[in-house]
Design an enzyme around this catalytic site. Structure first.
Site, PDB file in Angstrom:
ATOM      1  N   THR A  18      -4.312  11.170   1.414  1.00  0.00           N
ATOM      2  CA  THR A  18      -4.678  10.989   2.594  1.00  0.00           C
ATOM      3  C   THR A  18      -3.489   9.609   3.379  1.00  0.00           C
ATOM      4  OG1 THR A  18      -6.907  11.308   2.264  1.00  0.00           O
ATOM      5  CG2 THR A  18      -6.314  10.477   4.243  1.00  0.00           C
ATOM      6  N   SER A 113      -4.505   0.283  -0.401  1.00  0.00           N
ATOM      7  CA  SER A 113      -5.104   0.238   1.010  1.00  0.00           C
ATOM      8  C   SER A 113      -6.675  -1.261   0.319  1.00  0.00           C
ATOM      9  CB  SER A 113      -5.482   1.203   1.476  1.00  0.00           C
ATOM     10  OG  SER A 113      -6.502   0.401   2.577  1.00  0.00           O
ATOM     11  N   HIS A 114      -7.773  -0.535   0.647  1.00  0.00           N
ATOM     12  CA  HIS A 114      -9.680  -0.938   0.615  1.00  0.00           C
ATOM     13  C   HIS A 114      -9.330  -0.704  -0.925  1.00  0.00           C
ATOM     14  CE1 HIS A 114      -9.454   3.036   2.348  1.00  0.00           C
ATOM     15  NE2 HIS A 114     -11.503   2.978   1.897  1.00  0.00           N
ATOM     16  N   LYS A 126       3.311   4.367  -0.850  1.00  0.00           N
ATOM     17  CA  LYS A 126       3.831   5.220   0.136  1.00  0.00           C
ATOM     18  C   LYS A 126       5.176   5.054   0.897  1.00  0.00           C
ATOM     19  CE  LYS A 126       0.927   3.720   4.372  1.00  0.00           C
ATOM     20  NZ  LYS A 126      -0.239   3.709   5.188  1.00  0.00           N
ATOM     21  N   ASP A 278      -9.028  -5.624   5.771  1.00  0.00           N
ATOM     22  CA  ASP A 278      -8.677  -4.823   3.930  1.00  0.00           C
ATOM     23  C   ASP A 278      -8.080  -5.663   3.086  1.00  0.00           C
ATOM     24  OD1 ASP A 278      -6.999  -3.341   5.244  1.00  0.00           O
ATOM     25  OD2 ASP A 278      -7.410  -1.628   4.163  1.00  0.00           O
ATOM     26  N   ASP A 280      -4.930  -4.337   2.986  1.00  0.00           N
ATOM     27  CA  ASP A 280      -3.465  -4.312   2.978  1.00  0.00           C
ATOM     28  C   ASP A 280      -3.205  -4.545   4.672  1.00  0.00           C
ATOM     29  OD1 ASP A 280      -4.651  -1.809   4.123  1.00  0.00           O
ATOM     30  OD2 ASP A 280      -3.058  -1.107   4.342  1.00  0.00           O
ATOM     31  N   ASP A 282      -5.053  -3.407   7.295  1.00  0.00           N
ATOM     32  CA  ASP A 282      -4.726  -3.121   8.851  1.00  0.00           C
ATOM     33  C   ASP A 282      -5.744  -2.163   9.078  1.00  0.00           C
ATOM     34  OD1 ASP A 282      -4.900  -1.323   5.950  1.00  0.00           O
ATOM     35  OD2 ASP A 282      -3.896   0.681   6.590  1.00  0.00           O
ATOM     36  N   ARG A 283      -7.036  -2.835   8.157  1.00  0.00           N
ATOM     37  CA  ARG A 283      -8.641  -2.517   8.536  1.00  0.00           C
ATOM     38  C   ARG A 283      -8.913  -3.918   9.428  1.00  0.00           C
ATOM     39  NH1 ARG A 283     -11.792   1.440   5.036  1.00  0.00           N
ATOM     40  NH2 ARG A 283      -9.723   3.338   5.032  1.00  0.00           N
ATOM     41  N   THR A 345      -8.676  12.822   9.646  1.00  0.00           N
ATOM     42  CA  THR A 345      -8.952  11.999   9.633  1.00  0.00           C
ATOM     43  C   THR A 345      -7.446  11.751   8.773  1.00  0.00           C
ATOM     44  OG1 THR A 345     -10.927  12.161   9.010  1.00  0.00           O
ATOM     45  CG2 THR A 345     -10.259  10.693   7.683  1.00  0.00           C
ATOM     46  N   GLU A 364     -10.399   4.826  14.211  1.00  0.00           N
ATOM     47  CA  GLU A 364     -11.045   5.983  13.174  1.00  0.00           C
ATOM     48  C   GLU A 364     -12.504   4.791  12.722  1.00  0.00           C
ATOM     49  OE1 GLU A 364      -8.917   8.519  10.399  1.00  0.00           O
ATOM     50  OE2 GLU A 364      -7.950   6.455  10.297  1.00  0.00           O
ATOM     51  N   GLU A 365     -12.965   5.821  12.783  1.00  0.00           N
ATOM     52  CA  GLU A 365     -14.645   5.633  12.253  1.00  0.00           C
ATOM     53  C   GLU A 365     -14.625   4.643  10.992  1.00  0.00           C
ATOM     54  OE1 GLU A 365     -16.000   6.289   9.333  1.00  0.00           O
ATOM     55  OE2 GLU A 365     -13.965   7.809   9.062  1.00  0.00           O
ATOM     56  N   LYS A 377      -2.383   1.414  11.677  1.00  0.00           N
ATOM     57  CA  LYS A 377      -3.301   0.866  12.170  1.00  0.00           C
ATOM     58  C   LYS A 377      -3.264  -0.358  12.097  1.00  0.00           C
ATOM     59  CE  LYS A 377      -6.583   1.957   7.915  1.00  0.00           C
ATOM     60  NZ  LYS A 377      -6.755   3.837   8.055  1.00  0.00           N
TER      61      LYS A 377
HETATM   62  C1  G1P Z   1      -9.779   7.172   3.986  1.00  0.00           C
HETATM   63  C2  G1P Z   1     -10.516   7.203   5.873  1.00  0.00           C
HETATM   64  C3  G1P Z   1      -9.967   6.985   7.089  1.00  0.00           C
HETATM   65  C4  G1P Z   1      -7.975   6.707   6.344  1.00  0.00           C
HETATM   66  C5  G1P Z   1      -8.129   6.470   4.897  1.00  0.00           C
HETATM   67  C6  G1P Z   1      -6.696   5.760   5.152  1.00  0.00           C
HETATM   68  O1  G1P Z   1      -9.835   8.883   4.245  1.00  0.00           O
HETATM   69  O2  G1P Z   1     -11.709   7.573   5.703  1.00  0.00           O
HETATM   70  O3  G1P Z   1      -9.803   7.555   8.242  1.00  0.00           O
HETATM   71  O4  G1P Z   1      -7.630   6.560   7.692  1.00  0.00           O
HETATM   72  O5  G1P Z   1      -9.387   5.920   4.199  1.00  0.00           O
HETATM   73  O6  G1P Z   1      -6.702   4.458   5.386  1.00  0.00           O
HETATM   74  P1  G1P Z   1     -10.656   9.258   2.883  1.00  0.00           P
HETATM   75  O7  G1P Z   1     -11.120   8.662   1.835  1.00  0.00           O
HETATM   76  O8  G1P Z   1     -11.779   9.547   4.423  1.00  0.00           O
HETATM   77  O9  G1P Z   1      -9.396  10.771   2.693  1.00  0.00           O
HETATM   78 ZN    ZN Z   2      -5.851  -0.461   4.296  1.00  0.00          ZN
END
Ligand code: G1P
Ligand code: ZN
Length: 544
Positions: A18, A113-114, A126, A278, A280, A282-283, A345, A364-365, A377
């Site tokens: 993703t 990321s997180h 990335k 988070d 990096d 972006d959240r 997503t 996004e949620e 984001k």
């Molecule tokens: C998750 C989140 C998605 C977000 C992505 C990157 O992806 O659900 O909304 O864009 O992290 O931060 P997922 O692990 O669900 O594929």
């Molecule tokens: Zn992130």
């Protein structure tokens, strides 16, 4: 300086997910693993010779070593210039900002990321394109293809660059510019928001902020922006010292992982406003006093009030949300008479809509909110947007959201994550659900009647590409939804995500507890997919 041509063989697992390639740090540290992937990125780019790239990461373990390797591979591959953040740092939104500001060809972001960091944690790479956004699928696929055929990579033999010192360095024929990772980003924020007004909110009205950087990249940004520029007290920042293992925590801003902040906001005498970001940057998570704002509600509130903020006073052209995100933003779009797009997503799907000028805000949620100022984001942007609105409206966070519900209705929403499932179990569960789809339409379960059940596919309205299998969607006649999908960002096993949503227009129902309101839908979701029977999980690992 000599360029070494290093023979190598492909690693079979370098398909980006993703959000880029994410693996355990130790996986990335295998011989040639990182180098193979970087060479594959450069091989997949069209005519990168002499071009400018932006480079930086969220400061997690292995960030600096990786940057030195990437600089040397880039120099050996005739990249013209690399703009790298001081100490190898850049938040993801800042990379997007700098790519756009400096008209760079693209950028490489080092982050998972997180996901947790440290020697036993995760690492990630990335590539972002010249619009500042995540590489489109055609490019990530091309990178993957290159990684599967790679036979050698090129690397310059040279000293390391002193990343701690701002300045311009030469690596053979490539220029390396070590820049302040915050300056461009701060200037962009000042162009969008009324900083004087936010300053007044803190100084004249005694408004109290609590921002949790979770020991990750927003620590230095929060210090520069909130402390030095806006003058909040040092005590307003939590966990703002960036640590390579992010303090051993899980840098995901939600009610479970941002524990210190949540305890503060739900404890006695809480600050007026709480927020976290988070790994990096972006959240974002937004909290009021004893009050949690769901990411979809946050997007909806920002959209409904955007005209009160300098950067958006001309209004919005459209909004987009990912499919599993609640439909709260759709109601605002309806009222504003602007389109609301529903995408799969992942932030990359917003890119085309933003580039084509079809949307201004998106979200996004999963605690991601953003806009057309960059192509990622943006956690601190969302926090500043909220602060600007609170300064204008002079209301509490809870009052703003409750007034919003009174006008538009409330979408109760929750996500259940089942982590660490064996991949095969998770895939079989999804396949079995898929097989049931044709028989589910019209079925009644207690008060809930399904009117449509499908496997979500999306056609991009700009380039018309179709992306299928983006989640199983059960839509009920009363507007409720259950959605199932597998995560694309994990680094081990599989994570099943179940998203639950139901709608109440009547304000008399708005003060109920979400989990209670959603409990019947939650059992239905578990039963329909037979999560307990097939995956052996009684309870989700995380509820957000
Ligand atoms: C998750 C989140 C998605 C977000 C992505 C990157 O992806 O659900 O909304 O864009 O992290 O931060 P997922 O692990 O669900 O594929
Ligand atoms: Zn992130």
């Amino acid at each position: 300086m000599p360029i070494n041509k290093i023979p190598t063989t492909p690693y079979l697992d370098q398909r980006p997910g993703t959000s880029g390639l994410r693996k355990k740090v130790k996986h990335f540290q295998q011989p040639h693993y990182l180098a193979n992937f970087i060479q594959s990125i450069l091989d997949a780019l069209d005519s990168s010779t002499g071009k400018t790239l932006v480079l930086g990461g969220d400061g997690r373990y292995y960030n600096q070593e990786a940057i030195q390797i990437i600089l040397k591979i880039a120099a050996a591959n005739q990249i013209g210039r690399i703009i790298v953040g001081q100490n190898g740092l850049f938040s993801t939104p800042a990379v997007s900002c700098v790519i756009r500001n400096r008209q760079a060809f693209g950028g490489i972001i080092l982050s998972a990321s997180h996901n947790p960091a440290g020697i036993n944690g995760d690492f990630g790479v990335k590539y972002n394109a010249s619009n500042g956004g995540p590489a489109p699928e055609s490019l990530t696929e091309a990178i993957y293809q290159k990684s599967q055929q790679i036979q050698q990579y090129y690397i310059l033999e040279s000293e390391d660059i002193p990343l701690d010192q701002l300045g311009i360095y030469i690596l053979w024929e490539m220029t390396v510019e070590v820049v302040d990772p915050i300056a461009d980003y701060l200037a962009l924020m000042e162009s969008l928001f009324d900083f004087d007004r936010i300053k007044d909110l803190f100084h004249q009205q005694g408004f109290q902020l609590c921002f949790d950087a979770m020991h990750a990249i927003t620590g230095p940004y929060a210090q520069a922006i909130f402390q030095h520029r806006l003058g909040v007290q040092p005590g307003a920042l939590l966990n703002h010292i960036l640590l390579p293992d992010f303090g051993g925590g899980h840098p995901d801003p939600n009610l479970v992982y941002a524990k210190t902040l949540v305890e503060k906001m739900y404890g006695g005498n809480p600050p007026d406003f709480g927020a976290a970001s988070d790994g990096d940057g972006d959240r974002n998570m937004i909290l009021g006093q004893q009050f949690f704002v769901t990411p979809a509600d946050s997007l909806a509130v920002l959209a409904a009030n955007a005209h009160l903020v300098p950067g958006y006073q001309k209004g919005l052209v459209g909004i987009a949300r990912s499919m599993p995100t609640s439909q709260a933003p759709d109601r605002v779009a309806e009222k504003l008479d602007i389109p609301c797009y529903e995408t799969p997503t992942g932030w990359k799907f917003f890119g085309n809509l933003l580039d084509a000028g079809k949307i201004t805000l998106c979200g996004e949620e999963s605690f991601g909110t953003g806009a057309n100022h960059i192509r990622e984001k943006d956690g601190l942007w969302a926090v500043l947007f909220w602060l600007n609105l609170l300064a204008v409206k002079k209301q509490s966070v809870a009052a703003m959201v409750k007034n919003h519900w009174a006008e538009y209705g409330r979408h109760f929403y929750s996500r259940y994550d089942y982590d660490d499932l064996p991949l095969e179990t998770a895939q079989t569960l999804m396949e079995d659900l898929n097989k049931q789809l044709s028989t589910l339409g019209g079925k009644q379960f207690g008060n809930y009647k399904i009117y449509t059940a499908d496997d979500f596919a999306y056609q991009d309205s700009v380039d018309h590409t179709i992306t299928s299998h983006q989640g199983i969607r059960l839509c009920f006649e009363d507007g409720s939804r259950i959605i199932y999908r597998l995560s694309g960002t994990g680094t081990q096993g599989a994570t099943l995500r179940v998203y639950l949503e139901t709608f109440a227009l009547d304000p008399a129902q708005h003060n109920q507890d979400s989990q209670q309101v959603l409990s019947i839908l939650a059992s239905l979701a578990q039963n329909l997919a037979q999560i307990k029977e097939k995956a052996g999980c009684d309870q989700p690992s995380v509820i957000t």
